[in-house]
Write a protein that holds these residues in place. Structure first.
Motif, PDB file in Angstrom:
ATOM      1  N   ILE A 103      -3.168 -13.355  -2.651  1.00  0.00           N
ATOM      2  CA  ILE A 103      -4.433 -12.609  -2.621  1.00  0.00           C
ATOM      3  C   ILE A 103      -5.615 -13.569  -2.771  1.00  0.00           C
ATOM      4  N   ALA A 104      -5.464 -14.534  -3.690  1.00  0.00           N
ATOM      5  CA  ALA A 104      -6.540 -15.513  -3.898  1.00  0.00           C
ATOM      6  C   ALA A 104      -6.807 -16.296  -2.625  1.00  0.00           C
ATOM      7  N   LYS A 105      -5.764 -16.692  -1.931  1.00  0.00           N
ATOM      8  CA  LYS A 105      -5.913 -17.450  -0.690  1.00  0.00           C
ATOM      9  C   LYS A 105      -6.566 -16.586   0.384  1.00  0.00           C
ATOM     10  N   ARG A 160     -14.287  -5.165  -2.785  1.00  0.00           N
ATOM     11  CA  ARG A 160     -13.397  -6.289  -3.088  1.00  0.00           C
ATOM     12  C   ARG A 160     -12.354  -5.887  -4.121  1.00  0.00           C
ATOM     13  N   GLU A 161     -12.757  -5.119  -5.149  1.00  0.00           N
ATOM     14  CA  GLU A 161     -11.800  -4.690  -6.176  1.00  0.00           C
ATOM     15  C   GLU A 161     -10.760  -3.742  -5.584  1.00  0.00           C
ATOM     16  N   GLN A 162     -11.200  -2.865  -4.701  1.00  0.00           N
ATOM     17  CA  GLN A 162     -10.249  -1.959  -4.060  1.00  0.00           C
ATOM     18  C   GLN A 162      -9.249  -2.745  -3.206  1.00  0.00           C
ATOM     19  N   ARG A 163      -9.748  -3.751  -2.488  1.00  0.00           N
ATOM     20  CA  ARG A 163      -8.858  -4.537  -1.626  1.00  0.00           C
ATOM     21  C   ARG A 163      -7.850  -5.321  -2.465  1.00  0.00           C
ATOM     22  N   ILE A 164      -8.288  -5.881  -3.585  1.00  0.00           N
ATOM     23  CA  ILE A 164      -7.372  -6.647  -4.438  1.00  0.00           C
ATOM     24  C   ILE A 164      -6.248  -5.743  -4.966  1.00  0.00           C
ATOM     25  N   PHE A 168       0.079  -2.140  -3.254  1.00  0.00           N
ATOM     26  CA  PHE A 168       0.567  -1.418  -2.087  1.00  0.00           C
ATOM     27  C   PHE A 168       1.177  -2.340  -1.032  1.00  0.00           C
ATOM     28  N   ARG A 169       0.692  -3.582  -1.004  1.00  0.00           N
ATOM     29  CA  ARG A 169       1.273  -4.561  -0.086  1.00  0.00           C
ATOM     30  C   ARG A 169       2.211  -5.509  -0.805  1.00  0.00           C
ATOM     31  N   ASP A 170       2.244  -5.399  -2.146  1.00  0.00           N
ATOM     32  CA  ASP A 170       3.129  -6.206  -2.980  1.00  0.00           C
ATOM     33  C   ASP A 170       2.924  -7.705  -2.777  1.00  0.00           C
ATOM     34  N   MET A 171       1.663  -8.126  -2.607  1.00  0.00           N
ATOM     35  CA  MET A 171       1.353  -9.538  -2.444  1.00  0.00           C
ATOM     36  C   MET A 171       1.187 -10.193  -3.817  1.00  0.00           C
TER      37      MET A 171
END
Length: 263
Positions: free
Chosen positions: A232-234, A214-218, A224-227
């Protein structure tokens, strides 16, 4: 016609200090010997200054050359042995001249050049001068210089390169064939900031792999996706505040680990 006895001796300024040298050699170290040594040095200073004058207009002030020559004279006085029967000037002249030449060799290069390369340069320079008398109209080739000196062609080419490297070219010097004042500085590149990014990225990779999925994805979505944190929370079904805390905690942890590895 001038007779032999009327020719000017090349060292007419050489004083007669034979007795002084003999007396100094017999004296123990002390005030009397130091005073006599000083008198001998003063007596020979005019000759050392004349020898220094041979090297004027070579990029060094005459006053500095005279000081270097005086240092060579002091060395000659200290090491001369009158018991060998040779005239002092026959020992002093090469000593003084050698000191001045050593000064040019060691201190007049714009960049530090190895002693071996300086010696190659001097041998090539002398060989080119000698060969120019027998092959007028062109410069001698590297092969001809190598044959004349007994050097290899690689050594000759290295010496030829050093001939052009005695002084450094200013970065503000205008480049050949340029218009509008295009200088050498304008042709130089600048540090690539992407290099630092690459170094940092490679340094943090091992620590990133140790984080939870989960930490890596956040971190991936944020950097890297500039979200945004809200997006990200959603996407993860958690609060924005939680996302913010996780990003801050992960970044602090990664920074700490990378700095420890660097230390």
């Amino acid at each position: 016609m001038r007779t032999q006895k009327n020719r000017k001796h090349p060292h007419d300024d050489a004083p007669d200090t034979t007795d002084a040298f003999r007396r100094m050699a017999a004296l123990p170290d002390g005030a009397e010997r130091r005073l006599l040594r000083q008198e001998i040095v003063y007596a020979w200073l005019p000759m050392s200054e004349r020898l220094a004058g041979r090297f004027r207009n070579r990029g060094e002030s005459l006053e500095d050359l005279r000081q270097v020559a005086a240092l060579g004279l002091v060395k000659a006085v200290d090491h001369y042995d009158p018991s060998r029967g040779h005239a002092f000037e026959s020992y002093a002249v090469p000593t003084v001249v050698g000191e001045v030449k050593r000064h040019f060799r060691d201190h007049m290069w714009a960049l530090h050049v190895p002693r071996r390369v300086q010696d190659l340069r001097n041998r090539v320079r002398v060989a080119r001068r000698d060969l120019a008398q027998s092959i007028p109209g062109r410069d001698p080739s590297a092969a001809e210089i190598a044959q004349y000196t007994g050097m290899t062609e690689a050594e000759v080419r290295e010496g030829l390169s050093a001939l052009e490297s005695f002084t450094a070219l200013s970065l503000d010097a205008e480049t050949a064939g340029s218009d509008g004042g295009y200088s050498l500085r304008d042709t130089l590149g600048t540090p690539d900031p992407a290099i630092d990014v690459l170094v940092d990225r490679e340094a943090v990779k091992p620590e990133l792999s140790k984080l939870s999925q989960r930490e890596q994805r956040i971190l991936y979505l944020r950097f890297f996706r500039d979200m945004t944190q809200s997006s990200i929370a959603k996407d993860l079904g958690i609060s924005q505040m939680h996302v913010s805390r996780l990003i801050s905690r992960c970044c602090a942890h990664l920074r700490e680990q990378v700095m420890q590895e660097a230390a």
